[in-house]
Design an enzyme around this catalytic site. Structure first.
Site, PDB file in Angstrom:
ATOM      1  N   HIS A 163       0.808  -1.219   0.000  1.00  0.00           N
ATOM      2  CA  HIS A 163       0.000   0.000   0.000  1.00  0.00           C
ATOM      3  C   HIS A 163       0.840   1.267   0.000  1.00  0.00           C
ATOM      4  O   HIS A 163       0.362   2.342  -0.398  1.00  0.00           O
ATOM      5  CB  HIS A 163      -0.936  -0.016   1.214  1.00  0.00           C
ATOM      6  CG  HIS A 163      -2.137   0.867   1.086  1.00  0.00           C
ATOM      7  ND1 HIS A 163      -2.259   1.839   0.126  1.00  0.00           N
ATOM      8  CD2 HIS A 163      -3.289   0.923   1.821  1.00  0.00           C
ATOM      9  CE1 HIS A 163      -3.431   2.453   0.264  1.00  0.00           C
ATOM     10  NE2 HIS A 163      -4.062   1.918   1.286  1.00  0.00           N
ATOM     11  N   ASP A 378      -9.513  -4.237 -18.480  1.00  0.00           N
ATOM     12  CA  ASP A 378      -9.757  -5.182 -19.574  1.00  0.00           C
ATOM     13  C   ASP A 378      -8.420  -5.754 -20.057  1.00  0.00           C
ATOM     14  O   ASP A 378      -7.592  -5.041 -20.617  1.00  0.00           O
ATOM     15  CB  ASP A 378     -10.470  -4.448 -20.723  1.00  0.00           C
ATOM     16  CG  ASP A 378     -10.781  -5.345 -21.911  1.00  0.00           C
ATOM     17  OD1 ASP A 378     -10.454  -6.553 -21.860  1.00  0.00           O
ATOM     18  OD2 ASP A 378     -11.341  -4.828 -22.900  1.00  0.00           O
TER      19      ASP A 378
END
Length: 458
Positions: A163, A378
């Site tokens: 993170h 995608d």
């Protein structure tokens, strides 16, 4: 189709490999910003994507591995390792060692996950690779990726991100670049921007705003929640539920955002369920993306941590005894605190206090990931059937936070999934409060009579 929360399956993993940039990359050290290397971000955040297969016969593992290697040419810091300089300052050693990548296969189909894809996911530990042993923020791969082929031809893409490197927006930016390269692009449509100095503390640092999220309060009343006998559930809020909540507000508050209304609702119901002492101070931390709060805004390709978590503070008695509109006004005022000056002051405070952690005693953090764009990633098989957080929790303590996750059913209709983790008796009271607020039937644990907005539990 089998209910999601009763699904069991096996995953066969290959040995982890390191995927390096496809071309030589600069060898240098890059400093993280003073917002990046705060103590509370030194952990892994998991995300997961589910995709349907197609008739082309392409292998998602090979396609994504190649796209990843090509994307790392542009995002080469992800292929490096964190080091610690004097004062525990984190820097990236851009040495090109690579990110961890695991190829896997599962004896399950996408349809077997049921009508809805949302946290909590069954057998998540099988789909999400993690390095064995205790986690170290230093000298470890900054991304851990697993691509799991499903029996139906679909696949699951799961990732652990350190993170300190990025927030949700930054991670999605990188994953979209991987997808573009996997589909044959020569480069990402949004070029990455490092420039972490944009969110460094001033010299000299000076705290000019109030940051109640960092209040230091001793837990003298033993108010930390024990992590045994926990109940982890997901709730769905579609148009009907949101309309009910909105119509229950005074007319001047009905134009409030979906995030503001849901956050106020959860905070109030959760506080009632926890049965605080009325004089106990409680607070809500709402994560706010600050990219557009600067003048000029941060560059479009900036992929570091660029958010704040301003606090709304009140007593438990006031929060529980007042109508929902009281909590809503506190949420809106907290969000409005986040300005460019607030972010500068936040970076200064973190440096002055030595990367201080937020106060967790009777705090509740809410994060909205619905606009991060996880579902739009995608890799060549279209948009994800589900894309977003894998667990619905921030950090190691799942009771401390909730996430708002974009949910699309099989018909393409969108709603918001809210994840909540509480001790079992507290969860029963929480569900009752939500039921009452939404004017639903009494809550029950029977599966055939559960709350109309409860969609799963584990």
């Amino acid at each position: 189709m089998a209910p999601q929360d009763s699904l069991l399956f096996k995953v066969r993993r290959c040995e982890a490999e390191l995927v390096r940039p496809a071309k030589p990359t600069p060898r240098k050290y890059k400093r993280l910003s003073d917002l990046d290397d705060r103590e509370g971000l030194r952990f892994l955040i998991p995300a997961i994507q589910f995709y349907r297969g197609d008739s082309t016969g392409r292998d998602p593992v090979r396609t994504i591995r190649e796209g990843l290697a090509n994307a790392l040419v542009f995002y080469y810091p992800f292929a490096g390792r964190l080091r610690e300089w004097p004062g525990r300052k984190l820097v990236v050693d851009c040495n090109g060692e690579g990110v961890a990548f695991v190829e896997a296969e599962a004896d399950v189909t996408l349809d077997q996950f049921g009508d809805a894809l949302h946290p909590p996911f069954p057998c998540l530990e099988e789909l999400l690779f993690n390095i064995p042993g205790p986690f170290s923020v230093l000298d470890s791969p900054l991304l851990l990726i697993q691509v799991t082929r499903l029996k139906c031809g679909g696949f699951v893409f799961a990732v652990h991100l350190n993170h300190t490197m990025s927030d949700a927006m930054g991670l999605v930016q990188f994953l979209k670049a991987v997808g573009e390269m996997a589909r044959g692009a020569n480069g990402p449509s949004v070029l990455p921007v490092w420039q972490r100095e944009l969110l460094d503390a001033r010299d000299p640092p000076r705290v000019t705003c109030t940051h109640r999220e960092f209040d230091q309060v001793a837990d003298s009343k033993r108010t930390l929640i024990r992590l045994d006998d926990m109940d982890y559930r997901s709730f769905i809020f579609g148009p009907d539920q949101m309309s009910t909540l909105r119509n229950g507000l005074p007319p001047h508050q009905r134009t409030s955002s979906r995030f503001e209304i849901l956050t106020a609702c959860l905070w109030r119901c959760r506080t009632i369920a926890l049965q605080h002492d009325p004089e106990e101070e409680v607070r809500l931390l709402c994560i706010v993306n600050a990219r557009t709060k600067f003048d000029p805004p941060l560059p479009a390709g900036y992929y570091g941590n660029a958010y704040a978590f301003p606090a709304a503070v009140t007593s438990a008695g006031k929060l529980c005894q007042n109508p929902l509109g009281y909590a809503l006004e506190l949420v809106k005022k907290a969000k409005a605190q986040v300005t460019e000056e607030y972010m500068r002051s936040l970076a200064d405070l973190l440096v002055i206090r030595g990367r201080s952690r937020v106060r967790e005693v009777w705090s509740f953090m809410v994060s909205d990931t619905t606009k991060a764009g996880f579902g739009d990633v995608d890799f060549g098989w279209g948009k994800a059937m589900y894309g977003g957080p894998a667990t619905g929790a921030l950090g190691a303590d799942p009771t401390f936070s909730s996430m708002f996750i974009l949910f699309r059913n099989w018909q393409g209709e969108t709603s918001i999934v809210v994840t909540v983790c509480l001790p079992a008796p507290v969860m029963q009271r929480f569900v009752q409060e939500l039921d009452a607020l939404l004017k639903g039937p009494p809550a029950t644990t029977a599966r055939n009579k559960k709350s109309p907005f409860l969609i799963s539990s584990m």
